[in-house]
Design a protein around this motif. Structure first.
Motif, PDB file in Angstrom:
ATOM      1  N   ARG A 141       0.827  -1.205   0.000  1.00  0.00           N
ATOM      2  CA  ARG A 141       0.000   0.000   0.000  1.00  0.00           C
ATOM      3  C   ARG A 141       0.869   1.267   0.000  1.00  0.00           C
ATOM      4  N   MET A 142       1.948   1.253   0.729  1.00  0.00           N
ATOM      5  CA  MET A 142       2.855   2.409   0.705  1.00  0.00           C
ATOM      6  C   MET A 142       3.477   2.568  -0.679  1.00  0.00           C
ATOM      7  N   MET A 143       3.818   1.442  -1.311  1.00  0.00           N
ATOM      8  CA  MET A 143       4.371   1.510  -2.668  1.00  0.00           C
ATOM      9  C   MET A 143       3.327   2.026  -3.655  1.00  0.00           C
ATOM     10  N   MET A 144       2.076   1.616  -3.462  1.00  0.00           N
ATOM     11  CA  MET A 144       1.001   2.085  -4.333  1.00  0.00           C
ATOM     12  C   MET A 144       0.823   3.598  -4.222  1.00  0.00           C
ATOM     13  N   VAL A 145       0.812   4.110  -2.993  1.00  0.00           N
ATOM     14  CA  VAL A 145       0.658   5.545  -2.780  1.00  0.00           C
ATOM     15  C   VAL A 145       1.803   6.314  -3.433  1.00  0.00           C
ATOM     16  N   GLN A 146       3.026   5.824  -3.249  1.00  0.00           N
ATOM     17  CA  GLN A 146       4.182   6.492  -3.854  1.00  0.00           C
ATOM     18  C   GLN A 146       4.087   6.499  -5.378  1.00  0.00           C
ATOM     19  N   ALA A 147       3.670   5.363  -5.952  1.00  0.00           N
ATOM     20  CA  ALA A 147       3.548   5.278  -7.409  1.00  0.00           C
ATOM     21  C   ALA A 147       2.472   6.218  -7.934  1.00  0.00           C
ATOM     22  N   VAL A 148       1.321   6.286  -7.240  1.00  0.00           N
ATOM     23  CA  VAL A 148       0.236   7.171  -7.668  1.00  0.00           C
ATOM     24  C   VAL A 148       0.668   8.630  -7.567  1.00  0.00           C
ATOM     25  N   ARG A 149       1.320   8.991  -6.472  1.00  0.00           N
ATOM     26  CA  ARG A 149       1.792  10.373  -6.318  1.00  0.00           C
ATOM     27  C   ARG A 149       2.791  10.735  -7.396  1.00  0.00           C
ATOM     28  N   ARG A 150       3.687   9.804  -7.698  1.00  0.00           N
ATOM     29  CA  ARG A 150       4.730  10.090  -8.689  1.00  0.00           C
ATOM     30  C   ARG A 150       4.132  10.209 -10.090  1.00  0.00           C
ATOM     31  N   HIS A 151       3.160   9.360 -10.403  1.00  0.00           N
ATOM     32  CA  HIS A 151       2.621   9.346 -11.759  1.00  0.00           C
ATOM     33  C   HIS A 151       1.550  10.407 -11.983  1.00  0.00           C
ATOM     34  N   PHE A 152       0.686  10.620 -10.969  1.00  0.00           N
ATOM     35  CA  PHE A 152      -0.458  11.519 -11.157  1.00  0.00           C
ATOM     36  C   PHE A 152      -0.266  12.879 -10.493  1.00  0.00           C
ATOM     37  N   GLY A 153       0.521  12.934  -9.414  1.00  0.00           N
ATOM     38  CA  GLY A 153       0.658  14.190  -8.696  1.00  0.00           C
ATOM     39  C   GLY A 153      -0.684  14.673  -8.182  1.00  0.00           C
ATOM     40  N   ASP A 154      -1.076  15.905  -8.573  1.00  0.00           N
ATOM     41  CA  ASP A 154      -2.393  16.438  -8.191  1.00  0.00           C
ATOM     42  C   ASP A 154      -3.457  16.167  -9.245  1.00  0.00           C
ATOM     43  N   GLY A 155      -3.135  15.325 -10.229  1.00  0.00           N
ATOM     44  CA  GLY A 155      -4.045  15.140 -11.354  1.00  0.00           C
ATOM     45  C   GLY A 155      -4.930  13.919 -11.272  1.00  0.00           C
ATOM     46  N   LEU A 156      -5.054  13.296 -10.088  1.00  0.00           N
ATOM     47  CA  LEU A 156      -5.907  12.117  -9.969  1.00  0.00           C
ATOM     48  C   LEU A 156      -7.382  12.492  -9.906  1.00  0.00           C
ATOM     49  N   PHE A 157      -7.654  13.772  -9.651  1.00  0.00           N
ATOM     50  CA  PHE A 157      -9.024  14.261  -9.598  1.00  0.00           C
ATOM     51  C   PHE A 157      -9.179  15.426 -10.581  1.00  0.00           C
ATOM     52  N   ALA A 158     -10.317  15.459 -11.264  1.00  0.00           N
ATOM     53  CA  ALA A 158     -10.600  16.552 -12.203  1.00  0.00           C
ATOM     54  C   ALA A 158     -10.970  17.803 -11.407  1.00  0.00           C
ATOM     55  N   GLN A 159     -10.191  18.878 -11.592  1.00  0.00           N
ATOM     56  CA  GLN A 159     -10.374  20.086 -10.793  1.00  0.00           C
ATOM     57  C   GLN A 159     -10.705  21.280 -11.682  1.00  0.00           C
ATOM     58  N   LEU A 160     -11.673  22.055 -11.219  1.00  0.00           N
ATOM     59  CA  LEU A 160     -12.125  23.234 -11.961  1.00  0.00           C
ATOM     60  C   LEU A 160     -11.906  24.483 -11.108  1.00  0.00           C
ATOM     61  N   LEU A 161     -11.367  25.509 -11.717  1.00  0.00           N
ATOM     62  CA  LEU A 161     -11.223  26.818 -11.067  1.00  0.00           C
ATOM     63  C   LEU A 161     -12.104  27.814 -11.809  1.00  0.00           C
ATOM     64  N   ILE A 162     -13.104  28.348 -11.107  1.00  0.00           N
ATOM     65  CA  ILE A 162     -14.003  29.354 -11.689  1.00  0.00           C
ATOM     66  C   ILE A 162     -13.574  30.730 -11.193  1.00  0.00           C
ATOM     67  N   VAL A 163     -13.261  31.604 -12.111  1.00  0.00           N
ATOM     68  CA  VAL A 163     -12.774  32.939 -11.769  1.00  0.00           C
ATOM     69  C   VAL A 163     -13.911  33.945 -11.931  1.00  0.00           C
ATOM     70  N   ASP A 164     -14.245  34.600 -10.820  1.00  0.00           N
ATOM     71  CA  ASP A 164     -15.317  35.595 -10.836  1.00  0.00           C
ATOM     72  C   ASP A 164     -14.854  36.851 -10.101  1.00  0.00           C
ATOM     73  N   GLY A 165     -13.729  37.391 -10.550  1.00  0.00           N
ATOM     74  CA  GLY A 165     -13.225  38.634  -9.991  1.00  0.00           C
ATOM     75  C   GLY A 165     -12.382  38.480  -8.744  1.00  0.00           C
ATOM     76  N   GLY A 166     -11.967  37.250  -8.420  1.00  0.00           N
ATOM     77  CA  GLY A 166     -11.185  37.028  -7.208  1.00  0.00           C
ATOM     78  C   GLY A 166      -9.693  36.893  -7.479  1.00  0.00           C
ATOM     79  N   ILE A 167      -8.935  36.635  -6.407  1.00  0.00           N
ATOM     80  CA  ILE A 167      -7.485  36.473  -6.492  1.00  0.00           C
ATOM     81  C   ILE A 167      -7.161  35.043  -6.886  1.00  0.00           C
ATOM     82  N   LEU A 168      -6.279  34.869  -7.882  1.00  0.00           N
ATOM     83  CA  LEU A 168      -5.921  33.545  -8.375  1.00  0.00           C
ATOM     84  C   LEU A 168      -4.700  33.003  -7.653  1.00  0.00           C
ATOM     85  N   PRO A 169      -4.587  31.668  -7.540  1.00  0.00           N
ATOM     86  CA  PRO A 169      -3.355  31.058  -7.025  1.00  0.00           C
ATOM     87  C   PRO A 169      -2.211  31.324  -8.000  1.00  0.00           C
TER      88      PRO A 169
END
Length: 463
Positions: A141-169
């Motif tokens: 399980r630790m090896m699985m987590v390391q492999a997923v982090r290395r391969h996907f990083g923050d991309g394992l989930f589809a993320q949307l940023l909606i900009v409506d006049g606010g401060i961006l990262p």
């Protein structure tokens, strides 16, 4: 073109990565995690038996061990050991798996002692197999987590940023970024079709982050709470939005203001209950429903079913089905005029089927299609009012109840909160009951509500 079609006209489509494709990836990884656990357990017990000098291929030993692995799989699933969070968190992954294994060992030992089969087992072999299997599970399980982090990083989930006049990262790599104006979005809590448009866009994502101006943060927060999605708002300075948690997006602080109330395992349990009960009930009631349909046609001209727009899970609009109980062109498709006692719009057959709740039976088709559940917050017509105010104008928390699928029955109904909404208290009672149900959901509670519904099928407020 209908209002729903207009609401989703020119909605931007996002390619190539969508929530659906990433969910498939996560599902495959979770299945791989399950297979890896079983391999680790099998290898661990084989090594343990070999260390104890026991024959590894003995059928009389592997049969109960196979049963133990099946029990482990069930307990691990119930304990969220195959939840997608276990793909990215070593602590959560190992803790949930070890807890499930401990429960399996306890059940295994109780069964062995009950059957008085301890004399056939090698204590050293079983003990070695348990500890070796646990060690191998944690390692893989630790090896699985390391492999997923290395391969996907923050991309394992589809993320949307909606900009409506606010401060961006500073960094938005891996996120889909859209301008609210360009996408035709605005935080309008008085427009159900705008919420439908937002819900349709969010359907393609697992997480949404809003960067908005200060004066629009509250409205965005309220819109997201019923969206059945992890919703966050970028807030450099924390304010009172009743957040669920504080997190960050690319180094910018965020408040988690929404989170789907049911995890994957609980959604699967609830859907399975819906299917298991709905299919046989529909088959059993088919003759009676056919008789009702004939009576409706004989009683007054018009269609058998009444279809009306209602707000479903994620604030997405669907068409609810009922047996028609009113005369054609008098029913009111928006629900602005509540049904009153002795309402002259109701037909003779309609009066009976409304009084006995038979008019609700076609909603079993909505359940079968996945638009509704047997138990959940009742969906209301868009124009429904209490004291000349739309329901969401009475209480802004009204939108929160849509984080779950709407139901044929619910906690509010078995408490007697049904019928016309003549006062603000009538809708407030229902919203309070729905939120109580949403925050305290359990499968046993669903069953209890269905049993309780039998007592209110014929109700003084049903007219």
């Amino acid at each position: 073109m209908s209002k729903i079609d207009l609401a989703i006209k020119d909605i931007p489509r996002f390619q190539p990565v969508t929530a659906a494709s990433l969910r498939n990836v996560r599902l495959m990884l979770c299945l791989l995690l399950l297979v890896a656990d079983m391999i680790a357990l099998t290898t661990g017990f084989a090594l343990g038996l070999k260390a104890a000098g026991q024959p590894v291929m003995s059928n009389w030993l592997w049969q109960p061990l196979t049963g133990g692995m099946i029990v482990y799989g069930m307990l691990a699933f119930h304990n969220q050991a195959f939840n997608p969070r276990c793909l990215t968190s070593m602590t959560a992954s190992c803790r949930s798996a070890v807890t499930a294994l401990a429960g399996t060992v306890l059940i295994f030992m109780l069964v062995v002692f009950s059957l008085k089969a301890t004399g056939h087992l090698s204590r050293l072999g079983v003990s070695s197999g348990i500890f070796t299997g646990a060690a191998l599970i944690m390692i893989q399980r630790m090896m699985m987590v390391q492999a997923v982090r290395r391969h996907f990083g923050d991309g394992l989930f589809a993320q949307l940023l909606i900009v409506d006049g606010g401060i961006l990262p500073d960094h938005v790599d891996g996120m889909t970024v859209i301008e609210a104006d360009a996408a035709g979005l605005r935080p309008d809590l008085d427009d159900p079709y705008m919420l439908h448009r937002l819900g349709t866009i969010l359907e393609e994502f697992d997480r949404v982050v809003i960067a908005s101006a200060i004066d629009r943060k509250d409205d965005w927060a309220q819109m997201l709470k019923g969206g059945n999605i992890v919703g966050e708002i970028i807030v450099p300075d924390l304010d009172s939005m009743a957040p669920l948690a504080v997190q960050n997006c690319r180094g910018m602080p965020t408040l988690v203001v929404a989170r789907g109330p049911l995890n994957l395992a609980n959604r699967a349990k609830k859907r399975l209950l819906d299917i298991v009960l709905t299919v046989p009930v529909l088959i059993a009631l088919a003759p009676a429903m056919a008789v009702v349909a004939i009576l409706i046609k004989l009683d007054s001209p018009g269609p058998i079913f009444f279809r009306q727009e209602r707000i479903g899970r994620g604030n997405r609009i669907f068409h609810i089905l009922k047996f028609r109980s009113m005369r054609v062109n008098q029913a009111g498709t928006d629900g602005a005029t509540s049904t009153q006692r002795d309402d002259d719009r109701i037909t003779r057959v309609g009066a009976f089927i409304r009084k006995t709740s038979i008019d609700e039976l076609p909603q079993l088709i909505n359940v079968l299609m996945g638009e509704m559940s047997l138990v959940g917050p009742r969906p209301h017509a868009l124009g429904s009012k209490a004291e000349d105010q739309l329901f969401w104008e009475v209480d802004r928390q009204y939108w929160h109840r849509h984080a779950l699928k709407p139901g044929i029955t619910g906690l509010a109904q078995i408490r007697g909160f049904r019928g016309a909404t003549e006062t603000r208290r009538d809708i407030l009672n229902r919203v309070e009951a729905d939120l109580e149900y949403l925050h305290g959901w359990s499968l046993m509670r669903d069953i209890a509500i269905m049993v309780g519904t039998l007592n209110v099928l014929v109700h003084r407020n049903a007219y």
